[in-house]
Every structure is written in C-alpha cells, then in structure tokens.
Scaffold this motif. Structure first.
Motif, PDB file in Angstrom:
ATOM      1  N   UNK A  64       0.813  -1.221   0.000  1.00 15.46           N
ATOM      2  CA  UNK A  64       0.000   0.000   0.000  1.00 15.46           C
ATOM      3  C   UNK A  64       0.844   1.267   0.000  1.00 15.46           C
ATOM      4  N   UNK A  65       2.167   1.122   0.134  1.00 15.60           N
ATOM      5  CA  UNK A  65       3.043   2.298   0.080  1.00 15.60           C
ATOM      6  C   UNK A  65       3.705   2.449  -1.294  1.00 15.60           C
ATOM      7  N   UNK A  66       3.366   1.569  -2.240  1.00 17.48           N
ATOM      8  CA  UNK A  66       3.892   1.684  -3.600  1.00 17.48           C
ATOM      9  C   UNK A  66       2.728   1.868  -4.562  1.00 17.48           C
ATOM     10  N   UNK A  67       2.787   2.900  -5.361  1.00 14.18           N
ATOM     11  CA  UNK A  67       1.680   3.246  -6.255  1.00 14.18           C
ATOM     12  C   UNK A  67       2.126   3.196  -7.708  1.00 14.18           C
ATOM     13  N   UNK A  68       1.353   2.545  -8.546  1.00 13.85           N
ATOM     14  CA  UNK A  68       1.597   2.510  -9.982  1.00 13.85           C
ATOM     15  C   UNK A  68       1.200   3.850 -10.580  1.00 13.85           C
ATOM     16  N   UNK A  69       2.120   4.491 -11.312  1.00 11.11           N
ATOM     17  CA  UNK A  69       1.853   5.810 -11.897  1.00 11.11           C
ATOM     18  C   UNK A  69       1.733   5.776 -13.409  1.00 11.11           C
ATOM     19  N   UNK A  70       2.101   4.672 -14.039  1.00  5.40           N
ATOM     20  CA  UNK A  70       2.005   4.506 -15.489  1.00  5.40           C
ATOM     21  C   UNK A  70       2.138   3.032 -15.805  1.00  5.40           C
ATOM     22  N   UNK A  71       2.120   2.704 -17.082  1.00  2.59           N
ATOM     23  CA  UNK A  71       2.257   1.295 -17.466  1.00  2.59           C
ATOM     24  C   UNK A  71       3.561   0.707 -16.953  1.00  2.59           C
ATOM     25  N   UNK A  72       4.610   1.538 -16.871  1.00  4.88           N
ATOM     26  CA  UNK A  72       5.924   1.039 -16.487  1.00  4.88           C
ATOM     27  C   UNK A  72       6.570   1.907 -15.413  1.00  4.88           C
ATOM     28  N   UNK A  73       5.799   2.530 -14.562  1.00  2.00           N
ATOM     29  CA  UNK A  73       6.377   3.415 -13.550  1.00  2.00           C
ATOM     30  C   UNK A  73       5.624   3.293 -12.243  1.00  2.00           C
ATOM     31  N   UNK A  74       6.315   3.636 -11.159  1.00  2.00           N
ATOM     32  CA  UNK A  74       5.719   3.577  -9.828  1.00  2.00           C
ATOM     33  C   UNK A  74       6.443   4.567  -8.928  1.00  2.00           C
ATOM     34  N   UNK A  75       5.792   4.908  -7.817  1.00  4.95           N
ATOM     35  CA  UNK A  75       6.405   5.789  -6.836  1.00  4.95           C
ATOM     36  C   UNK A  75       5.927   5.397  -5.452  1.00  4.95           C
ATOM     37  N   UNK A  76       6.691   5.740  -4.446  1.00  3.20           N
ATOM     38  CA  UNK A  76       6.271   5.502  -3.070  1.00  3.20           C
ATOM     39  C   UNK A  76       5.199   6.519  -2.713  1.00  3.20           C
ATOM     40  N   UNK A  77       4.069   6.029  -2.193  1.00  4.18           N
ATOM     41  CA  UNK A  77       2.936   6.888  -1.861  1.00  4.18           C
ATOM     42  C   UNK A  77       2.699   6.840  -0.357  1.00  4.18           C
ATOM     43  N   UNK A  78       2.804   7.991   0.302  1.00  2.00           N
ATOM     44  CA  UNK A  78       2.612   8.024   1.752  1.00  2.00           C
ATOM     45  C   UNK A  78       1.353   8.787   2.147  1.00  2.00           C
ATOM     46  N   UNK A  79       0.473   9.087   1.202  1.00  2.00           N
ATOM     47  CA  UNK A  79      -0.657   9.969   1.471  1.00  2.00           C
ATOM     48  C   UNK A  79      -1.654   9.379   2.460  1.00  2.00           C
ATOM     49  N   UNK A  80      -1.794   8.045   2.504  1.00  2.00           N
ATOM     50  CA  UNK A  80      -2.773   7.425   3.393  1.00  2.00           C
ATOM     51  C   UNK A  80      -2.110   6.531   4.434  1.00  2.00           C
ATOM     52  N   UNK A  81      -0.832   6.743   4.683  1.00  2.00           N
ATOM     53  CA  UNK A  81      -0.104   5.909   5.620  1.00  2.00           C
ATOM     54  C   UNK A  81       0.142   6.628   6.938  1.00  2.00           C
ATOM     55  N   UNK A  82       0.186   5.862   7.994  1.00  4.82           N
ATOM     56  CA  UNK A  82       0.664   6.365   9.271  1.00  4.82           C
ATOM     57  C   UNK A  82       2.073   5.825   9.460  1.00  4.82           C
ATOM     58  N   UNK A  83       3.027   6.729   9.608  1.00  3.19           N
ATOM     59  CA  UNK A  83       4.411   6.296   9.719  1.00  3.19           C
ATOM     60  C   UNK A  83       5.112   7.155  10.766  1.00  3.19           C
ATOM     61  N   UNK A  84       6.155   6.607  11.341  1.00  3.95           N
ATOM     62  CA  UNK A  84       6.911   7.335  12.349  1.00  3.95           C
ATOM     63  C   UNK A  84       7.743   8.432  11.699  1.00  3.95           C
ATOM     64  N   UNK A  85       8.027   9.442  12.490  1.00  7.54           N
ATOM     65  CA  UNK A  85       8.851  10.534  11.974  1.00  7.54           C
ATOM     66  C   UNK A  85      10.287  10.063  11.845  1.00  7.54           C
ATOM     67  N   UNK A  86      10.874  10.318  10.720  1.00  5.87           N
ATOM     68  CA  UNK A  86      12.237   9.871  10.459  1.00  5.87           C
ATOM     69  C   UNK A  86      13.238  10.690  11.277  1.00  5.87           C
ATOM     70  N   UNK A  87      14.343  10.081  11.676  1.00  4.42           N
ATOM     71  CA  UNK A  87      15.392  10.847  12.357  1.00  4.42           C
ATOM     72  C   UNK A  87      15.969  11.908  11.428  1.00  4.42           C
ATOM     73  N   UNK A  88      16.504  12.955  12.029  1.00 10.15           N
ATOM     74  CA  UNK A  88      17.042  14.042  11.213  1.00 10.15           C
ATOM     75  C   UNK A  88      18.172  13.547  10.320  1.00 10.15           C
TER      76      UNK A  88
END
Length: 412
Positions: A64-88
């Motif tokens: 659910x954190x990987x989204x298909x953006x075209x026939x041959x492309x994808x991107x990481x999608x965080x719009x509907x995820x709950x995730x911890x804040x990354x360290x600086x």
C-alpha cells in the motif's frame, strides 16, 4: 480499467501488443540466418514471461506504500499511511557482506566481483517529492527481516531495485543490485540491513526536494556554438583550479582499423580493449541495435532492428597552448565526436601525450606558457559519415563567462 472490445485488462492487452511488435521486428530482419531464427523462437518463448510480469505489475496486489503511476512506472505513496517521523540524520548499517564485495567511494556503494554490485540510498516518507521509478516491467512483494519490501525488475539485464520500508524509522531504503548476485546472498545482506541514526557528517538520508546543485554556473547564460576550420585555433576556457587558460586546434585526424601502435597504458579500459580487439590488433564488429526509446512511464525502450557493423578508430591530434603564466591540466573528457547535430561518442578510447606528468586519464598537463600535443582516440561505427565529423569542445570556463561549444572541423 477494462478494454471493452476484447473484455481483457488494458495492461495485458498492451503487453501483448508490445511483445508481438518485437517479434514482428525480428521476423522482418533482412538477414534470415539460423541465428536470427533462433532469436525469434527465443522471443516467442520469452513473451509469456514478459506478459506475466507486466500483467502482475498492473493487477496483482502490491504494497500500500507503492503506487503505480504509469504502465511502467511507480512511486512511493505516503498519502494514506501512518508512519513514524524519520530521524534528522540516518544511514544504513550492513550486518553482513559476503565475499566478492568491495566498498567504493563514495560510501554505500559496493563492487561485486569487479563490477557494479550494490548501491544504497535513503529517503524520508515525509518528503513531499518522491522518486518516480521508471522502466519497471514487474514487481515482487516480499520482505527482508521484519521490513516490507518490493523488488522492481527494470527493463535492463544487469540491475534491479529493492525498496525496503522501515516503518519504525519512517524511511525507505533504495538498493540497486546486480542481478548476478545469488538470491540467497542478496537476501542475507538485505535481511541484516539496519537503518540507524547518524550525524550530519556521515548521514546517507537524501531528500529529493533538496537536490544538491552547484552555484558556480549561471543558468541564464546562453549557449553558443561556432565552427572552427581545420587547423585554426579556438579558446577552450580555463582551469578553475590553477587559472591556466588554453587555446586549442586540431593538427591531424586519421581513421584507423586497428590499435597497433597504441600503448596499453594509454587505454581508458583494458577490459574493454580485450572485448573489441582481435589478436592481430584489428577491431571487432558488433550487432548494433536500433532502439526506439520510450519515456519509461507508458512506453519502454524496444529494439526496432539489429544490424552488423564494423568499427573504426578516429584519432584526433590537438595542440593545446597554455597562454597563462601558470601550469595546469587540460580536461579532455569535455571533448566528444559529433556528426552534424548527432553525438557519436562522448568517451575517449585511448589518450596519448608525450612527456605528460598527470596520472589521471582524461587530464593532460600543460606547462605555463607551454604547448602540449595530445592524440585522442575515439571508437566509432564504420558507417559514420566521416565527411561530416567534428570534434566538439565544451568550453565550460571562458573569458566571456558563457557556456560555449566549438565544433572543430576534421579532415582525413
């Protein structure tokens, strides 16, 4: 989405068209040799694998954190995820690295048995901009240790990409890996991989919204290009490390069909030399692929035709004059061969200069107020139009403060 006419998924339908278009190209090859017939058979067999992988990428469940953006492309999608804040600041820590791997500079890059092996990068889930992964022909949902992961098979034979989601750290680790690495070895490396907090000095975290750039060059200065007659001089800019300033001219140009007379110490790559040169010093021909380039999103690179061509060496001898009262180094990798507006090659096959003290391959030392003669050898296809060939110089640092190109005429 469904293709109404045939009642089959569009992704599958498009994959069929792509695969059989490639077979048609092979079928129409002008040389119907036994080899080409075998290639066609192999292509037909391979189609089923291509169709399955492309169809799987489009319609099998992916993370659910990987989204298909075209026939041959994808991107990481965080719009509907709950995730911890990354360290600086964060970096990767390898718990295991087997035999055959050698660490390179910059860090987090490793050779495997003398060729590209592993390359790591990190980005925060909270970063607004995401890298779009293009030319993806299949994905495999998996895990390494306790972390979810996706393996992206790319439209090339050598490298694939692993995306590992460290939910507790709020980051995704990218790992490009050589497909020659045994799967069990790769699994052990990535399963023992950790993301740890780091300092600013040794952090690996890279946000795509803050791409590094140099402020030295001015973007709004126009590029200009001029043609320089054979034997005439042109400015080639200055060495920003030493303030040496050069004028150059072509004094000789030759077309060669062998490497006899070239010292192996003058070669850019001995490995490449052995792969393209016969025992008698003549050059091997090769099967040149005519490629239709895709955008990596809705189309991928496909082979239109294959043609056997001979190869030649173009030897260009230039004379460089340092007109400043300080010694410097001429950066020859800024020179390339062009035919009209088409780049033939950017990289030198060999580079020879007498009494040169600079040990770096592309750099040639020039004394203060001195002159240096350099011969640059370029590997080209034998059907190049030699009557329309130029040495293109990229004059990065000129007195006019403009990024200019010069086309130096070659006469053979």
């Amino acid at each position: 989405m469904i293709n109404n006419k045939n009642n089959i998924p569009d992704g599958f339908h498009n994959a069929v068209l792509d695969a059989f278009q490639e077979i048609e190209v092979m079928s129409n090859s002008t040389k119907q040799t036994n080899k080409s017939r075998v290639l066609k058979v192999v292509a037909v067999v391979a189609v089923s694998g291509i169709l399955l992988s492309i169809s799987a990428f489009a319609y099998t469940e992916i993370s659910n954190w990987l989204e298909k953006t075209g026939r041959y492309s994808a991107t990481v999608n965080n719009s509907e995820l709950e995730y911890n804040e990354a360290p600086e600041y964060a970096k990767v820590e390898l718990g295991y690295l087997g035999d055959g791997f050698t660490e390179l500079e910059p860090p987090y890059k490793y050779n495997y048995n003398g060729e590209a092996g592993l390359s790591f990068n990190i980005f925060r889930m909270g970063s607004e901009r995401k890298n779009e992964y293009k030319n993806v022909i299949s994905t495999e949902k998996t895990s390494f240790g306790e972390n979810e992961a996706e393996i992206l098979t790319l439209n090339e034979n050598k490298m694939s990409l692993a995306l590992i989601y460290f939910e507790e750290k709020g980051v995704v680790v990218e790992c490009y890996f050589n497909n020659h690495i045994p799967k069990d070895e790769l699994n052990k490396i990535l399963s023992d991989l950790k993301v740890v907090e780091a300092t600013e000095d040794d952090a690996l975290t890279y946000d795509y919204e803050s791409v590094p750039h140099s402020e030295y060059f001015v973007d709004d200065t126009p590029q200009t290009e001029k043609i320089v007659k054979f034997g005439e001089s042109c400015e080639n800019g200055w060495d920003f490390e030493t303030n040496a300033y050069y004028n150059i001219k072509v004094v000789k140009a030759e077309v060669l069909d062998n490497v006899n007379g070239i010292d192996k110490s003058d070669l850019h790559s001995a490995e490449k030399f052995n792969s393209i040169v016969n025992k008698d010093g003549t050059l091997k021909g090769y099967n040149r692929e005519e490629i239709i380039y895709g955008d990596g999103i809705n189309s991928i690179d496909t082979i239109k035709d294959v043609k056997f061509v001979d190869r030649k060496l173009v030897a260009v001898t230039i004379e460089a004059t340092n007109i400043n009262n300080t010694a410097g180094s001429l950066f020859c990798s800024t020179y390339s061969l062009v035919a009209g507006n088409t780049h033939i090659t950017h990289e030198a096959f060999a580079l020879c200069s007498e009494n040169d003290t600079d040990s770096r391959f592309y750099f040639v030392s020039v004394d203060a107020n001195g002159t240096q003669t350099v011969t640059i050898y370029y590997l080209v296809d034998g059907d190049v139009d030699f009557n329309n060939l130029y040495l293109q110089t990229n004059n990065l640092y000129t007195q006019s403060k403009r990024n200019t190109h010069s086309l130096l005429e070659l006469k053979f």
